[in-house]
Design a protein around this motif. Structure first.
Motif, short mmCIF file in Angstrom:
data_model
loop_
_atom_site.label_atom_id
_atom_site.label_comp_id
_atom_site.label_asym_id
_atom_site.label_seq_id
_atom_site.Cartn_x
_atom_site.Cartn_y
_atom_site.Cartn_z
N VAL A 258 47.78 58.76 41.54
CA VAL A 258 49.06 59.41 41.81
C VAL A 258 49.09 60.74 41.09
O VAL A 258 48.93 60.81 39.87
CB VAL A 258 50.24 58.52 41.37
N TRP A 259 49.30 61.80 41.85
CA TRP A 259 49.31 63.14 41.27
C TRP A 259 50.55 63.35 40.42
O TRP A 259 51.63 62.83 40.73
CB TRP A 259 49.27 64.19 42.38
N PRO A 260 50.41 64.12 39.34
CA PRO A 260 51.59 64.47 38.55
C PRO A 260 52.48 65.43 39.33
O PRO A 260 52.07 65.99 40.34
CB PRO A 260 51.00 65.13 37.30
N GLY A 261 53.68 65.62 38.83
CA GLY A 261 54.61 66.51 39.52
C GLY A 261 55.63 65.72 40.32
O GLY A 261 55.76 64.50 40.19
N GLY A 262 56.37 66.41 41.16
CA GLY A 262 57.43 65.77 41.91
C GLY A 262 56.92 64.92 43.05
O GLY A 262 55.79 65.05 43.51
N GLY A 263 57.79 64.01 43.52
CA GLY A 263 57.45 63.16 44.65
C GLY A 263 56.40 62.12 44.30
O GLY A 263 56.02 61.93 43.14
N ILE A 264 55.92 61.42 45.34
CA ILE A 264 54.86 60.42 45.18
C ILE A 264 53.69 60.87 46.05
O ILE A 264 53.63 60.57 47.25
CB ILE A 264 55.34 59.01 45.57
N THR A 265 52.80 61.64 45.47
CA THR A 265 51.62 62.14 46.18
C THR A 265 50.40 61.43 45.61
O THR A 265 50.20 61.42 44.40
CB THR A 265 51.48 63.66 46.00
N PHE A 266 49.61 60.83 46.49
CA PHE A 266 48.49 60.02 46.02
C PHE A 266 47.19 60.40 46.72
O PHE A 266 47.19 61.06 47.76
CB PHE A 266 48.78 58.52 46.24
N MET A 267 46.09 59.96 46.12
CA MET A 267 44.76 60.20 46.67
C MET A 267 43.99 58.89 46.62
O MET A 267 44.05 58.16 45.63
CB MET A 267 44.05 61.27 45.85
N VAL A 268 43.24 58.59 47.71
CA VAL A 268 42.55 57.31 47.78
C VAL A 268 41.18 57.50 48.43
O VAL A 268 40.99 58.34 49.31
CB VAL A 268 43.38 56.28 48.59
N ASP A 269 40.21 56.72 47.96
CA ASP A 269 38.88 56.66 48.56
C ASP A 269 38.99 55.84 49.84
O ASP A 269 39.31 54.65 49.81
CB ASP A 269 37.92 56.00 47.57
N VAL A 270 38.70 56.45 50.99
CA VAL A 270 38.94 55.77 52.26
C VAL A 270 38.02 54.57 52.47
O VAL A 270 38.33 53.69 53.28
CB VAL A 270 38.82 56.74 53.46
N THR A 271 36.89 54.52 51.75
CA THR A 271 36.01 53.36 51.93
C THR A 271 36.58 52.10 51.30
O THR A 271 36.08 51.01 51.54
CB THR A 271 34.61 53.62 51.32
N GLN A 272 37.63 52.25 50.50
CA GLN A 272 38.26 51.09 49.87
C GLN A 272 39.46 50.57 50.68
O GLN A 272 40.07 49.57 50.31
CB GLN A 272 38.73 51.45 48.46
N VAL A 273 39.78 51.26 51.76
CA VAL A 273 40.94 50.91 52.58
C VAL A 273 40.46 50.08 53.77
O VAL A 273 39.35 50.29 54.27
CB VAL A 273 41.64 52.20 53.06
N PRO A 274 41.25 49.11 54.26
CA PRO A 274 40.83 48.31 55.42
C PRO A 274 40.45 49.17 56.62
O PRO A 274 41.02 50.25 56.84
CB PRO A 274 42.06 47.45 55.71
N GLU A 275 39.51 48.70 57.37
CA GLU A 275 39.01 49.44 58.53
C GLU A 275 40.13 49.69 59.54
O GLU A 275 40.93 48.80 59.85
CB GLU A 275 37.88 48.64 59.19
N GLY A 276 40.19 50.91 60.05
CA GLY A 276 41.18 51.26 61.06
C GLY A 276 42.60 51.35 60.54
O GLY A 276 43.55 51.27 61.32
N ALA A 277 42.76 51.56 59.23
CA ALA A 277 44.10 51.54 58.63
C ALA A 277 44.90 52.81 58.88
O ALA A 277 46.12 52.81 58.75
CB ALA A 277 43.98 51.30 57.12
N PHE A 278 44.22 53.90 59.24
CA PHE A 278 44.92 55.18 59.40
C PHE A 278 45.26 55.42 60.87
O PHE A 278 44.45 55.18 61.76
CB PHE A 278 44.05 56.33 58.88
#
Length: 335
Positions: A258-278
């Motif tokens: 989760v990036w610092p600063g305002g809001g909830i902005t995040f970054m994720v390694d797509v290989t760790q996400v279920p297939e076809g999730a996007f």
């Protein structure tokens, strides 16, 4: 291409300027490319003034039709620092060719600590600190990520006051894929000869210490206001709860930064996400899974929709729930 580190090129793709700030076609093409990358599919792209590259998360990049096999062990200076002791007594000079920093053993601090004498070598390019040279050649797909095929092209004439006939020199790239052995003749010009076996072993050691080439795709997105309103009547409380580490954020179950600063902005390694999730919406924009996990008491305190809370047991008995496999989380093994 925003920057590079030890030969790894870092690309920044997408964003609202391309999705919605340009033409309708640009937005569609950008959205399609980002969704394919996020879902682990290969995407071919061309860098302006550069190469064509195929990027697929968890796989080696394909540059101008050539599959890359390994990363660099480091820059030329780092390579000398790692292997200087293994060269000591076996060679008079080593030049590690690299498009970032080319290293010279006899001038480098590692060589000085081993009492390796000066050899009279002269390198082209811009000298940084002893044993380190910038811009010995242009970037490319040749030796050490440069555009050269002849390593001697980065050398000037040897200093006759210091150099001597028979001086032994090895030139090697930062992946060990290119290497050559030379000896100076009577006119102090390098003549290529067969590399001694003990030096071949050191080149193999460089190759061994190079990690497999790998494309990493990181998806970056944010939790919009309407999404947060689906969690609580007062969306800013969810943001504060994340910042206070009371609420954990995941993307399809994968850990995120989760990036610092305002809001909830995040970054994720797509290989760790279920297939076809996007997925996507016609805006165009990408849609990613996001979960917020917190104590029930904390959820009530931030104004959560308590009348819609369900026990976990009621979900486990739901026959519509299915397990989704993760995308490829490890790079393919090299043959």
């Amino acid at each position: 291409v925003t920057t590079g580190e030890y030969g790894s090129q870092m690309l920044s793709l997408g964003g609202v300027h391309h999705l919605t700030g340009g033409s309708k076609k640009e937005g569609r093409v950008t959205c399609d490319a980002l969704m394919d990358l996020s879902n682990g599919k290969p995407v071919e792209m061309t860098v302006d003034g550069g190469v064509t590259v195929v990027v697929q998360a968890g796989h080696p990049p394909i540059v101008n039709g050539v599959l890359e096999e390994r990363m660099r062990v480091g820059c030329g200076s780092a390579t000398i620092g790692m292997f200087a002791k293994q060269w000591h007594g076996k060679i008079d000079e080593v030049v590690v060719v690299d498009d970032h920093i080319t290293g010279v053993l006899s001038e480098h601090q590692a060589g000085k600590l081993l009492d390796i004498p000066d050899t009279g070598i002269k390198l082209k390019g811009r000298r940084s600190t002893p044993g380190r040279y910038f811009q010995v050649a242009e970037p490319g797909i040749g030796w050490g990520g440069t555009n050269i095929s002849d390593p001697l092209s980065v050398l000037g004439p040897f200093d006759p006051k210091t150099a001597r006939p028979g001086l032994r020199m090895m030139m090697v790239s930062t992946t060990g894929e290119h290497a050559a052995y030379f000896e100076l003749d009577e006119t102090l010009k390098p003549v290529e000869k067969e590399m001694p076996a003990d030096l071949k072993k050191s080149v193999e050691r460089i190759q061994e210490n190079c990690e497999p080439a790998l494309c990493t795709v990181l998806f970056m997105g944010g939790a919009g206001g309407s999404l947060r309103a689906g969690v609580t009547d007062n969306p800013v409380r969810l943001t504060r709860s994340v910042k206070d580490a009371l609420t954990s954020v995941t993307c399809g179950g994968a850990p995120v930064y989760v990036w610092p600063g305002g809001g909830i902005t995040f970054m994720v390694d797509v290989t760790q996400v279920p297939e076809g999730a996007f997925g996507y919406v016609p805006t165009p924009a990408l849609v990613a899974p996001i979960e917020f996990t917190l104590r029930l008491s904390d959820y009530a305190a931030l104004g959560g929709h308590m009348d819609h809370v369900r026990p976990l047991a009621s979900l486990k008995s739901n026959t519509e729930i299915r397990q989704l496999p993760k995308q490829l989380s490890e790079p393919r093994s090299r043959k």
